[in-house]
Scaffold this motif. Structure first.
Motif, PDB file in Angstrom:
ATOM      1  N   ALA A 152      -2.500   4.946   4.964  1.00 35.12           N
ATOM      2  CA  ALA A 152      -1.435   4.008   4.593  1.00 35.12           C
ATOM      3  C   ALA A 152      -1.356   2.844   5.561  1.00 35.12           C
ATOM      4  CB  ALA A 152      -0.096   4.743   4.536  1.00 35.12           C
ATOM      5  N   ALA A 153      -1.519   3.137   6.857  1.00 32.38           N
ATOM      6  CA  ALA A 153      -1.394   2.091   7.871  1.00 32.38           C
ATOM      7  C   ALA A 153      -2.440   0.994   7.699  1.00 32.38           C
ATOM      8  CB  ALA A 153      -1.505   2.705   9.268  1.00 32.38           C
ATOM      9  N   GLY A 154      -3.614   1.359   7.168  1.00 30.29           N
ATOM     10  CA  GLY A 154      -4.670   0.361   7.002  1.00 30.29           C
ATOM     11  C   GLY A 154      -4.711  -0.286   5.632  1.00 30.29           C
ATOM     12  N   THR A 155      -3.902   0.210   4.714  1.00 27.90           N
ATOM     13  CA  THR A 155      -3.959  -0.242   3.325  1.00 27.90           C
ATOM     14  C   THR A 155      -3.015  -1.424   3.085  1.00 27.90           C
ATOM     15  OG1 THR A 155      -4.579   1.964   2.517  1.00 27.90           O
ATOM     16  CG2 THR A 155      -3.539   0.470   0.928  1.00 27.90           C
ATOM     17  N   SER A 156      -3.477  -2.369   2.295  1.00 28.33           N
ATOM     18  CA  SER A 156      -2.643  -3.523   1.939  1.00 28.33           C
ATOM     19  C   SER A 156      -2.751  -3.782   0.441  1.00 28.33           C
ATOM     20  CB  SER A 156      -3.057  -4.769   2.730  1.00 28.33           C
ATOM     21  OG  SER A 156      -4.446  -5.025   2.580  1.00 28.33           O
ATOM     22  N   ALA A 157      -1.716  -4.397  -0.108  1.00 26.54           N
ATOM     23  CA  ALA A 157      -1.684  -4.661  -1.547  1.00 26.54           C
ATOM     24  C   ALA A 157      -1.148  -6.054  -1.812  1.00 26.54           C
ATOM     25  CB  ALA A 157      -0.828  -3.612  -2.255  1.00 26.54           C
ATOM     26  N   TYR A 158      -1.804  -6.756  -2.729  1.00 28.03           N
ATOM     27  CA  TYR A 158      -1.425  -8.117  -3.089  1.00 28.03           C
ATOM     28  C   TYR A 158      -1.440  -8.223  -4.605  1.00 28.03           C
ATOM     29  CZ  TYR A 158      -2.906  -8.551   1.723  1.00 28.03           C
ATOM     30  OH  TYR A 158      -3.045  -8.345   3.066  1.00 28.03           O
ATOM     31  N   PHE A 159      -0.510  -9.000  -5.155  1.00 31.76           N
ATOM     32  CA  PHE A 159      -0.539  -9.136  -6.597  1.00 31.76           C
ATOM     33  C   PHE A 159       0.107 -10.425  -7.071  1.00 31.76           C
ATOM     34  CE2 PHE A 159       3.041  -6.590  -5.311  1.00 31.76           C
ATOM     35  CZ  PHE A 159       4.098  -6.942  -6.132  1.00 31.76           C
ATOM     36  N   TYR A 160      -0.308 -10.765  -8.262  1.00 31.00           N
ATOM     37  CA  TYR A 160       0.168 -11.960  -8.952  1.00 31.00           C
ATOM     38  C   TYR A 160       0.963 -11.517 -10.170  1.00 31.00           C
ATOM     39  CZ  TYR A 160      -0.054 -15.471 -12.618  1.00 31.00           C
ATOM     40  OH  TYR A 160       0.277 -16.308 -13.647  1.00 31.00           O
ATOM     41  N   VAL A 161       2.088 -12.179 -10.435  1.00 33.82           N
ATOM     42  CA  VAL A 161       2.841 -11.936 -11.668  1.00 33.82           C
ATOM     43  C   VAL A 161       3.085 -13.276 -12.354  1.00 33.82           C
ATOM     44  CG1 VAL A 161       3.960  -9.791 -10.938  1.00 33.82           C
ATOM     45  CG2 VAL A 161       5.044 -11.978 -10.391  1.00 33.82           C
ATOM     46  N   ILE A 189       2.244 -15.307  -5.447  1.00 37.47           N
ATOM     47  CA  ILE A 189       1.403 -14.222  -4.946  1.00 37.47           C
ATOM     48  C   ILE A 189       2.283 -13.407  -4.012  1.00 37.47           C
ATOM     49  CG2 ILE A 189      -0.645 -13.589  -3.616  1.00 37.47           C
ATOM     50  CD1 ILE A 189      -1.895 -16.231  -4.524  1.00 37.47           C
ATOM     51  N   LEU A 190       2.385 -12.132  -4.292  1.00 35.91           N
ATOM     52  CA  LEU A 190       3.277 -11.242  -3.566  1.00 35.91           C
ATOM     53  C   LEU A 190       2.464 -10.234  -2.758  1.00 35.91           C
ATOM     54  CD1 LEU A 190       5.574 -10.555  -6.631  1.00 35.91           C
ATOM     55  CD2 LEU A 190       6.005 -12.204  -4.812  1.00 35.91           C
ATOM     56  N   GLN A 191       3.118  -9.621  -1.776  1.00 40.40           N
ATOM     57  CA  GLN A 191       2.450  -8.575  -1.007  1.00 40.40           C
ATOM     58  C   GLN A 191       3.406  -7.415  -0.775  1.00 40.40           C
ATOM     59  OE1 GLN A 191       1.427  -9.600   3.028  1.00 40.40           O
ATOM     60  NE2 GLN A 191       3.283 -10.788   3.338  1.00 40.40           N
ATOM     61  N   LEU A 192       2.822  -6.251  -0.542  1.00 40.38           N
ATOM     62  CA  LEU A 192       3.598  -5.079  -0.163  1.00 40.38           C
ATOM     63  C   LEU A 192       3.673  -5.068   1.354  1.00 40.38           C
ATOM     64  CD1 LEU A 192       4.961  -2.552  -1.325  1.00 40.38           C
ATOM     65  CD2 LEU A 192       2.766  -1.373  -1.124  1.00 40.38           C
ATOM     66  N   ASP A 193       4.894  -5.150   1.885  1.00 36.40           N
ATOM     67  CA  ASP A 193       5.073  -5.276   3.330  1.00 36.40           C
ATOM     68  C   ASP A 193       6.265  -4.432   3.759  1.00 36.40           C
ATOM     69  OD1 ASP A 193       4.943  -6.124   5.965  1.00 36.40           O
ATOM     70  OD2 ASP A 193       5.995  -8.002   5.592  1.00 36.40           O
ATOM     71  N   ALA A 263       3.820   2.628 -16.940  1.00 39.52           N
ATOM     72  CA  ALA A 263       5.034   2.013 -17.453  1.00 39.52           C
ATOM     73  C   ALA A 263       6.085   1.751 -16.382  1.00 39.52           C
ATOM     74  CB  ALA A 263       5.620   2.896 -18.554  1.00 39.52           C
ATOM     75  N   VAL A 264       6.143   2.595 -15.346  1.00 36.49           N
ATOM     76  CA  VAL A 264       7.187   2.413 -14.329  1.00 36.49           C
ATOM     77  C   VAL A 264       6.984   1.117 -13.553  1.00 36.49           C
ATOM     78  CG1 VAL A 264       8.095   3.317 -12.156  1.00 36.49           C
ATOM     79  CG2 VAL A 264       7.793   4.846 -14.111  1.00 36.49           C
ATOM     80  N   ILE A 265       5.783   0.899 -13.040  1.00 34.23           N
ATOM     81  CA  ILE A 265       5.518  -0.340 -12.317  1.00 34.23           C
ATOM     82  C   ILE A 265       5.519  -1.522 -13.279  1.00 34.23           C
ATOM     83  CG2 ILE A 265       3.874  -1.581 -10.858  1.00 34.23           C
ATOM     84  CD1 ILE A 265       5.368   0.819  -9.560  1.00 34.23           C
ATOM     85  N   GLY A 266       4.964  -1.319 -14.458  1.00 36.31           N
ATOM     86  CA  GLY A 266       4.936  -2.393 -15.444  1.00 36.31           C
ATOM     87  C   GLY A 266       6.313  -2.890 -15.823  1.00 36.31           C
ATOM     88  N   ALA A 267       7.294  -1.984 -15.845  1.00 38.72           N
ATOM     89  CA  ALA A 267       8.660  -2.385 -16.196  1.00 38.72           C
ATOM     90  C   ALA A 267       9.237  -3.370 -15.196  1.00 38.72           C
ATOM     91  CB  ALA A 267       9.554  -1.151 -16.283  1.00 38.72           C
ATOM     92  N   HIS A 268       8.739  -3.349 -13.969  1.00 39.45           N
ATOM     93  CA  HIS A 268       9.282  -4.218 -12.920  1.00 39.45           C
ATOM     94  C   HIS A 268       8.411  -5.450 -12.647  1.00 39.45           C
ATOM     95  CE1 HIS A 268      12.496  -1.464 -12.019  1.00 39.45           C
ATOM     96  NE2 HIS A 268      11.632  -0.475 -11.915  1.00 39.45           N
ATOM     97  N   THR A 269       7.240  -5.520 -13.281  1.00 38.25           N
ATOM     98  CA  THR A 269       6.363  -6.670 -13.038  1.00 38.25           C
ATOM     99  C   THR A 269       6.147  -7.516 -14.278  1.00 38.25           C
ATOM    100  OG1 THR A 269       4.371  -5.363 -13.502  1.00 38.25           O
ATOM    101  CG2 THR A 269       5.121  -5.468 -11.204  1.00 38.25           C
ATOM    102  N   GLY A 270       6.137  -6.863 -15.440  1.00 37.94           N
ATOM    103  CA  GLY A 270       5.919  -7.579 -16.684  1.00 37.94           C
ATOM    104  C   GLY A 270       4.451  -7.759 -17.014  1.00 37.94           C
ATOM    105  N   PRO A 271       4.149  -8.065 -18.283  1.00 37.31           N
ATOM    106  CA  PRO A 271       2.766  -8.313 -18.694  1.00 37.31           C
ATOM    107  C   PRO A 271       2.164  -9.477 -17.916  1.00 37.31           C
ATOM    108  CG  PRO A 271       4.218  -8.059 -20.592  1.00 37.31           C
ATOM    109  CD  PRO A 271       5.102  -8.164 -19.387  1.00 37.31           C
ATOM    110  N   GLY A 272       0.869  -9.397 -17.689  1.00 38.03           N
ATOM    111  CA  GLY A 272       0.174 -10.447 -16.944  1.00 38.03           C
ATOM    112  C   GLY A 272      -0.063 -10.102 -15.498  1.00 38.03           C
ATOM    113  N   LEU A 273       0.528  -9.002 -15.038  1.00 42.18           N
ATOM    114  CA  LEU A 273       0.313  -8.563 -13.651  1.00 42.18           C
ATOM    115  C   LEU A 273      -1.172  -8.444 -13.335  1.00 42.18           C
ATOM    116  CD1 LEU A 273       1.140  -7.035 -10.946  1.00 42.18           C
ATOM    117  CD2 LEU A 273       0.893  -4.946 -12.320  1.00 42.18           C
ATOM    118  N   LEU A 274      -1.550  -8.931 -12.157  1.00 36.88           N
ATOM    119  CA  LEU A 274      -2.904  -8.719 -11.641  1.00 36.88           C
ATOM    120  C   LEU A 274      -2.748  -8.424 -10.145  1.00 36.88           C
ATOM    121  CD1 LEU A 274      -5.963  -8.791 -12.192  1.00 36.88           C
ATOM    122  CD2 LEU A 274      -5.939 -11.189 -11.495  1.00 36.88           C
ATOM    123  N   GLY A 275      -3.272  -7.287  -9.722  1.00 35.70           N
ATOM    124  CA  GLY A 275      -3.091  -6.906  -8.331  1.00 35.70           C
ATOM    125  C   GLY A 275      -4.345  -6.297  -7.742  1.00 35.70           C
TER     126      GLY A 275
END
Length: 281
Positions: A152-161, A189-193, A263-275
Motif C-alpha cells: 500500500a505504501a508504494g501504490t498510487s492511483a490517478y484517475f480522470y472523470v 485529474i484526481l489522485q488517491l492521497d 457499481a460502488v465506485i462507479g456510483a461515485h465517479t460516473g460514466p467516462g471514468l478512466l484510472g
C-alpha cells in the motif's frame, strides 16, 4: 502443522474472479441502492446497469456490508480450517466497511486482523494479493499485514472523470472544488492521497486530460518493476488505448490489468471514468 491464515477483502478491490479463486481470497460485497432496491455489488448489479441508471439520473447510493455479513464470513473461514483472518478493506474515508469489519472481528471464533489500507479498486486489490502471497508462504498475521501495508505504501492511483458531480453528490470531494470544475469547464485529474480523493491537476479538454494522465502514470512508474491496473466505467476504448500506450512506455511493467470498475465506485465517479493504479513489486 502449518498455520492457515484466510485473506478477506471487499468487493471494491475488483480482483478478477480467477485470481481470487487461485489465491483463496474472499470478497465481502458492498451494496448499491438503486431507487428502492438494495443490490449486492458483483452479483446483483453490473457496472453497465449502474452506468445506464446514472445516465438516466436515477437515484443511486451505496452502503457498507453489515457486521453480520462479516461475522458470517469470519465463521466460514474458521469452519474451513483457518487459524486466523487478515481482513483488508477500502479506505475508511470512503466507507464504513472497515468499521463494520472491526465490529465483527470482536466476536469472531478466531483472531481477525482488520486493516484500513487507505486504498480502493486495484490499489486495494494489489494489497490483498500481497497478503495472499505472504499467507501462501506461511506468514504469520503480523507478517501478512506488513506485506499488505508495504504494498500500500508504494501504490498510487490517478484517475480522470468527465464530471465532478458524482463525487460531489456522494460527498467524496468538496462542493467548492466541484463547482469550480463545472464553472470553468475543466477536466480534472484526481489522485488517491492519504485515503482521500484530491485534485491533482485541471486540464481544459478531455483529450488533453487523458493524455496528461498517461504522462503522469508513465513518469510515476519510472523504470522499476511495477504492476499497473487500468480502470474505466463505460469507456472500454479509452481504457484499451491507455493500456496499450503504457505497455509501450513503461519499461518495468510486469503485469497489466484492464477492468471496468464495479457499481460502488462507479456510483461515485460516473460514466467516462478512466484510472490507473501503479503498484511497485
Amino acid at each position: 502443522m502449518s498455520r492457515h491464515v484466510a485473506i478477506v477483502t471487499d468487493s471494491t478491490a475488483y480482483l478478477p474472479r480467477r485470481t481470487m479463486e487461485r489465491h483463496g481470497i474472499t470478497a465481502v460485497p458492498l451494496t448499491v441502492v438503486l431507487g428502492d432496491q438494495a443490490l449486492e455489488e458483483g452479483t446483483e448489479i453490473s457496472a453497465r446497469s449502474l452506468a445506464l441508471a446514472l445516465q438516466k439520473r436515477h437515484s443511486v447510493t451505496t452502503s457498507r456490508p453489515s457486521p453480520e455479513v462479516f461475522a458470517a464470513t469470519y465463521r466460514a473461514a474458521a469452519d474451513g480450517g483457518a487459524d486466523a483472518v487478515v481482513s483488508l478493506h477500502l479506505s475508511a474515508e470512503f466507507s464504513g466497511t472497515y468499521d463494520a469489519a472491526l465490529l465483527a472481528a470482536k466476536d469472531a471464533p478466531i483472531p481477525v486482523r482488520v486493516v484500513d489500507t487507505g486504498m480502493v479498486a486495484m490499489a486495494l486489490g494489489f494489497c490483498a494479493l500481497a497478503a495472499a502471497e505472504s499467507a501462501e508462504a506461511g506468514g504469520s498475521p503480523d507478517e501478512i499485514v506488513a506485506a499488505a501495508e508495504k504494498r500500500a505504501a508504494g501504490t498510487s492511483a490517478y484517475f480522470y472523470v468527465d464530471t465532478l458531480d458524482y463525487l460531489r453528490r456522494g460527498g467524496r470531494i468538496g462542493t467548492a472544488q466541484a463547482l469550480l470544475g463545472s464553472a470553468l469547464a475543466v477536466k480534472p485529474i484526481l489522485q488517491l492521497d492519504g485515503g482521500r480523493i484530491e485534485m491533482l491537476e485541471k486540464v481544459r479538454t478531455a483529450s488533453k486530460a487523458i493524455a496528461r494522465l498517461e504522462e503522469i502514470v508513465a513518469e510515476r512508474a519510472g523504470e522499476a518493476a511495477v504492476d499497473i491496473a487500468v480502470h474505466h466505467l463505460a469507456a472500454p476504448e479509452r481504457a484499451e488505448r491507455l493500456a496499450q500506450r503504457l505497455w509501450e512506455r513503461v519499461p518495468g511493467l510486469a503485469d497489466l490489468h484492464v477492468s471496468e470498475v464495479g457499481a460502488v465506485i462507479g456510483a461515485h465517479t460516473g460514466p467516462g471514468l478512466l484510472g490507473a493504479v501503479i503498484s511497485p513489486r
